[in-house]
Design a protein around this motif. Structure first.
Motif, PDB file in Angstrom:
ATOM      1  N   ARG A 288      26.415  34.901  50.661  1.00 64.64           N
ATOM      2  CA  ARG A 288      26.679  35.947  51.668  1.00 64.64           C
ATOM      3  C   ARG A 288      26.240  37.186  50.965  1.00 64.64           C
ATOM      4  NH1 ARG A 288      32.044  35.160  54.773  1.00 64.64           N
ATOM      5  NH2 ARG A 288      32.172  32.711  55.157  1.00 64.64           N
ATOM      6  N   GLY A 289      25.743  37.353  49.885  1.00 62.85           N
ATOM      7  CA  GLY A 289      24.985  38.574  49.269  1.00 62.85           C
ATOM      8  C   GLY A 289      26.137  39.170  48.127  1.00 62.85           C
ATOM      9  N   GLY A 290      27.133  38.336  47.810  1.00 55.61           N
ATOM     10  CA  GLY A 290      28.166  38.887  46.856  1.00 55.61           C
ATOM     11  C   GLY A 290      28.283  38.155  45.645  1.00 55.61           C
ATOM     12  N   ARG A 291      29.441  38.457  44.955  1.00 60.53           N
ATOM     13  CA  ARG A 291      29.418  37.403  43.554  1.00 60.53           C
ATOM     14  C   ARG A 291      30.999  37.386  43.388  1.00 60.53           C
ATOM     15  NH1 ARG A 291      24.727  36.844  43.520  1.00 60.53           N
ATOM     16  NH2 ARG A 291      23.021  37.783  42.085  1.00 60.53           N
ATOM     17  N   ALA A 292      31.329  36.215  42.767  1.00 57.33           N
ATOM     18  CA  ALA A 292      32.612  35.892  42.300  1.00 57.33           C
ATOM     19  C   ALA A 292      32.426  35.735  40.873  1.00 57.33           C
ATOM     20  CB  ALA A 292      33.032  34.598  43.070  1.00 57.33           C
ATOM     21  N   VAL A 293      32.895  36.991  40.192  1.00 55.11           N
ATOM     22  CA  VAL A 293      32.674  37.012  38.919  1.00 55.11           C
ATOM     23  C   VAL A 293      34.017  36.801  38.099  1.00 55.11           C
ATOM     24  CG1 VAL A 293      30.744  38.620  38.887  1.00 55.11           C
ATOM     25  CG2 VAL A 293      33.349  39.542  38.532  1.00 55.11           C
ATOM     26  N   LYS A 294      33.936  35.866  36.836  1.00 57.44           N
ATOM     27  CA  LYS A 294      35.099  35.617  36.094  1.00 57.44           C
ATOM     28  C   LYS A 294      35.726  37.064  35.603  1.00 57.44           C
ATOM     29  CE  LYS A 294      37.667  32.650  33.739  1.00 57.44           C
ATOM     30  NZ  LYS A 294      38.349  31.852  34.398  1.00 57.44           N
ATOM     31  N   PHE A 295      37.201  37.055  35.622  1.00 61.92           N
ATOM     32  CA  PHE A 295      37.725  38.008  35.404  1.00 61.92           C
ATOM     33  C   PHE A 295      38.722  37.775  34.294  1.00 61.92           C
ATOM     34  CE2 PHE A 295      41.671  41.041  36.094  1.00 61.92           C
ATOM     35  CZ  PHE A 295      40.937  42.282  35.922  1.00 61.92           C
ATOM     36  N   THR A 296      38.724  38.517  33.233  1.00 62.49           N
ATOM     37  CA  THR A 296      39.827  38.230  32.290  1.00 62.49           C
ATOM     38  C   THR A 296      40.202  39.789  31.903  1.00 62.49           C
ATOM     39  OG1 THR A 296      37.908  38.492  30.547  1.00 62.49           O
ATOM     40  CG2 THR A 296      38.419  36.299  31.195  1.00 62.49           C
ATOM     41  N   SER A 297      41.360  39.696  31.495  1.00 65.63           N
ATOM     42  CA  SER A 297      42.184  41.210  30.902  1.00 65.63           C
ATOM     43  C   SER A 297      42.552  40.825  29.609  1.00 65.63           C
ATOM     44  CB  SER A 297      42.965  41.706  31.822  1.00 65.63           C
ATOM     45  OG  SER A 297      43.423  42.726  31.577  1.00 65.63           O
ATOM     46  N   PRO A 298      42.133  41.059  28.572  1.00 69.46           N
ATOM     47  CA  PRO A 298      42.855  40.704  27.309  1.00 69.46           C
ATOM     48  C   PRO A 298      44.159  41.498  27.259  1.00 69.46           C
ATOM     49  CG  PRO A 298      40.572  41.116  26.710  1.00 69.46           C
ATOM     50  CD  PRO A 298      40.737  41.385  28.170  1.00 69.46           C
TER      51      PRO A 298
ATOM     52  N   ASP B  38      48.496  38.822  30.539  1.00 64.76           N
ATOM     53  CA  ASP B  38      48.208  37.602  31.019  1.00 64.76           C
ATOM     54  C   ASP B  38      48.623  37.589  32.527  1.00 64.76           C
ATOM     55  OD1 ASP B  38      47.920  36.492  28.358  1.00 64.76           O
ATOM     56  OD2 ASP B  38      49.758  36.012  27.922  1.00 64.76           O
ATOM     57  N   GLY B  39      48.210  36.491  32.975  1.00 61.54           N
ATOM     58  CA  GLY B  39      48.503  36.080  34.434  1.00 61.54           C
ATOM     59  C   GLY B  39      47.787  36.751  35.195  1.00 61.54           C
ATOM     60  N   VAL B  40      46.727  37.329  35.119  1.00 56.59           N
ATOM     61  CA  VAL B  40      45.655  37.886  36.106  1.00 56.59           C
ATOM     62  C   VAL B  40      44.725  36.761  36.855  1.00 56.59           C
ATOM     63  CG1 VAL B  40      45.476  40.255  34.866  1.00 56.59           C
ATOM     64  CG2 VAL B  40      43.943  38.521  34.561  1.00 56.59           C
ATOM     65  N   PRO B  41      44.587  36.958  37.991  1.00 54.11           N
ATOM     66  CA  PRO B  41      43.620  36.170  38.849  1.00 54.11           C
ATOM     67  C   PRO B  41      42.368  35.789  38.042  1.00 54.11           C
ATOM     68  CG  PRO B  41      44.571  37.832  40.352  1.00 54.11           C
ATOM     69  CD  PRO B  41      44.616  38.331  38.795  1.00 54.11           C
ATOM     70  N   ASP B  42      41.713  34.692  38.445  1.00 56.61           N
ATOM     71  CA  ASP B  42      40.715  33.935  37.844  1.00 56.61           C
ATOM     72  C   ASP B  42      39.280  34.851  37.854  1.00 56.61           C
ATOM     73  OD1 ASP B  42      41.993  31.667  36.670  1.00 56.61           O
ATOM     74  OD2 ASP B  42      41.916  30.857  38.647  1.00 56.61           O
ATOM     75  N   ARG B  43      38.932  35.178  39.543  1.00 55.69           N
ATOM     76  CA  ARG B  43      37.895  35.741  39.779  1.00 55.69           C
ATOM     77  C   ARG B  43      38.119  37.019  40.582  1.00 55.69           C
ATOM     78  NH1 ARG B  43      33.180  33.164  38.096  1.00 55.69           N
ATOM     79  NH2 ARG B  43      33.883  31.315  37.060  1.00 55.69           N
ATOM     80  N   LEU B  44      37.289  37.920  40.423  1.00 58.58           N
ATOM     81  CA  LEU B  44      36.990  39.183  40.920  1.00 58.58           C
ATOM     82  C   LEU B  44      35.820  38.957  42.163  1.00 58.58           C
ATOM     83  CD1 LEU B  44      37.694  41.954  41.685  1.00 58.58           C
ATOM     84  CD2 LEU B  44      36.459  42.776  39.739  1.00 58.58           C
ATOM     85  N   VAL B  45      36.214  38.863  43.347  1.00 59.13           N
ATOM     86  CA  VAL B  45      35.076  38.906  44.415  1.00 59.13           C
ATOM     87  C   VAL B  45      34.511  40.252  44.949  1.00 59.13           C
ATOM     88  CG1 VAL B  45      34.442  37.827  46.598  1.00 59.13           C
ATOM     89  CG2 VAL B  45      36.231  36.502  44.968  1.00 59.13           C
ATOM     90  N   LEU B  46      33.290  40.336  44.606  1.00 57.61           N
ATOM     91  CA  LEU B  46      32.613  41.376  45.207  1.00 57.61           C
ATOM     92  C   LEU B  46      31.664  41.113  46.102  1.00 57.61           C
ATOM     93  CD1 LEU B  46      31.798  42.692  41.321  1.00 57.61           C
ATOM     94  CD2 LEU B  46      33.815  43.403  42.736  1.00 57.61           C
ATOM     95  N   MET B  47      31.866  41.944  47.402  1.00 54.52           N
ATOM     96  CA  MET B  47      30.814  41.720  48.557  1.00 54.52           C
ATOM     97  C   MET B  47      30.088  42.934  48.707  1.00 54.52           C
ATOM     98  SD  MET B  47      31.425  38.476  48.933  1.00 54.52           S
ATOM     99  CE  MET B  47      30.476  38.021  50.262  1.00 54.52           C
TER     100      MET B  47
END
Length: 94
Positions: free
Chosen positions: A18-28, A31-40
């Protein structure tokens, strides 16, 4: 865990189609943040937590979801590949 990985791969592929990205999201340190940041396209974005079928968010993940939503960010939990299209539709329409 293998089922969750399959959902993750499917999300990445469908977002890319769809022309976007679902990038891995980590926040040192947070804890407990979502796995992916979806950018459209169009500046649309959302956080996505991926789970194996039937699994639910842990209490800390629920807390992070509430915090992110309070800041105005959409947060989704996907536990089946069939959910991906609908979630991406929602992200693109907001």
């Amino acid at each position: 865990m293998a089922e969750e990985r399959q959902i993750e791969i499917a999300l990445q592929r469908q977002a890319k189609k769809r022309g976007g990205r679902a990038v891995k999201f980590t926040s040192p340190g947070l804890d407990g943040v979502p796995d992916r940041l979806v950018l459209m396209p169009g500046g649309r974005c959302a956080f996505v937590e991926l789970k194996a079928p039937g699994k639910k968010l842990r209490p800390l993940q629920e807390k992070r979801r509430t915090q992110l939503e309070a800041l105005g960010f959409p947060v989704y939990c996907i536990d089946r590949t069939e959910m991906i299209g609908g979630v991406l539709d929602e992200i693109q329409s907001t």
